[in-house]
Design an enzyme around this catalytic site. Structure first.
Site, PDB file in Angstrom:
ATOM      1  N   ASP A 130       9.719  -6.152   1.605  1.00  0.00           N
ATOM      2  CA  ASP A 130       9.870  -5.883   2.562  1.00  0.00           C
ATOM      3  C   ASP A 130      11.227  -5.217   2.806  1.00  0.00           C
ATOM      4  O   ASP A 130      12.149  -5.919   2.418  1.00  0.00           O
ATOM      5  CB  ASP A 130       9.568  -6.638   3.970  1.00  0.00           C
TER       6      ASP A 130
ATOM      7  N   LYS B 224      18.998   5.197  -9.747  1.00  0.00           N
ATOM      8  CA  LYS B 224      18.487   4.386  -8.414  1.00  0.00           C
ATOM      9  C   LYS B 224      17.950   3.014  -8.872  1.00  0.00           C
ATOM     10  O   LYS B 224      18.523   2.082  -8.074  1.00  0.00           O
ATOM     11  CB  LYS B 224      17.610   5.316  -7.796  1.00  0.00           C
TER      12      LYS B 224
ATOM     13  N   PHE C 119      11.567   8.013  -2.014  1.00  0.00           N
ATOM     14  CA  PHE C 119      10.677   8.002  -0.747  1.00  0.00           C
ATOM     15  C   PHE C 119      11.371   7.478   0.316  1.00  0.00           C
ATOM     16  O   PHE C 119      12.590   7.103   0.429  1.00  0.00           O
ATOM     17  CB  PHE C 119       9.484   7.184  -1.046  1.00  0.00           C
TER      18      PHE C 119
ATOM     19  N   HIS D 260       0.972  -1.062   0.157  1.00  0.00           N
ATOM     20  CA  HIS D 260       0.219   0.042  -0.089  1.00  0.00           C
ATOM     21  C   HIS D 260       0.899   1.130  -0.160  1.00  0.00           C
ATOM     22  O   HIS D 260       0.476   2.463   0.052  1.00  0.00           O
ATOM     23  CB  HIS D 260      -0.702  -0.044   1.208  1.00  0.00           C
TER      24      HIS D 260
END
Length: 206
Positions: free
Chosen positions: A78, A187, A164, A18
């Protein structure tokens, strides 16, 4: 559990996150392979509790929940920042350092505060690495795990508004810019997620 199954061009794949930033990065990485990516949020899937003690176990929890709910293969990431001088923290709790609102400005301030408390002011005291664990879960119970790392150091104050999470305070080895300053193409070539994705690509994509 590893399998030899492949995702074919045109396959539907749930991106089990999400986090809008992760959705964008993962979609960019898989776009050349002709997969039809669907974000978990777009399907209205709930976020499962991340009760694992390792990045890989939390990725598996998220991917397995999405695959079971949607009846489709699901890819979850994760990831987090591990800082040597903080004994590996924030690690799997990287998002939680931003509080319930996942405010990474607050999380980065906490990182700097914790480092200052330990007297870690020199670059040599601020070695860190990002970890990304990707899990591809198939309906029916098969899981495949792929892990990548990017090494560098933590800097202060934050620099750049790209990326982010903790990107504005992480300078990867061999570069002077933070992940928050590097262009997306660079990146996407050197990040922890890109390195995990390269393993995933070789094993699972045609």
């Amino acid at each position: 559990m590893q399998s030899g199954r492949k995702l074919l061009r045109g396959s539907k794949l749930v991106v089990a996150t999400h986090n809008p930033g992760k959705v964008v990065e993962i979609n960019t990485l898989i776009a050349p392979y002709g997969l039809e990516a669907i974000a978990a949020g777009a399907l209205g899937l709930p976020e499962p509790d991340e009760t694992g003690t390792m990045f890989a176990s939390n990725a598996r929890i998220k991917a397995r929940a999405a695959a079971d709910a949607a009846g489709l293969p699901a890819l979850a990431d994760d990831s987090g920042l591990c800082i040597d001088s903080l004994d590996g923290a924030p690690g799997i709790f990287s998002a939680r350092w931003g509080g319930t609102s996942k405010d990474f400005s607050a999380a980065m301030e906490r990182v700097n505060r914790e480092l200052e408390l330990r007297g870690a002011r020199l670059p040599s005291d601020r070695a860190a690495h990002f970890v990304s664990a990707l899990c591809l879960s198939w309906p029916g119970g098969e899981d495949q795990i792929f892990e990548g790392r990017a090494f560098g150091e933590v800097v202060w104050p934050p620099r750049g508004n790209l990326g982010f999470g903790y990107d504005p305070i992480f300078v990867p080895d061999g570069y002077k810019q933070t992940f928050g300053e590097l262009d997306a193409a660079t990146k996407d070539r050197i990040s922890h997620r890109a390195r995990a994705f390269d393993k995933f690509m070789r094993a699972c994509l045609s």
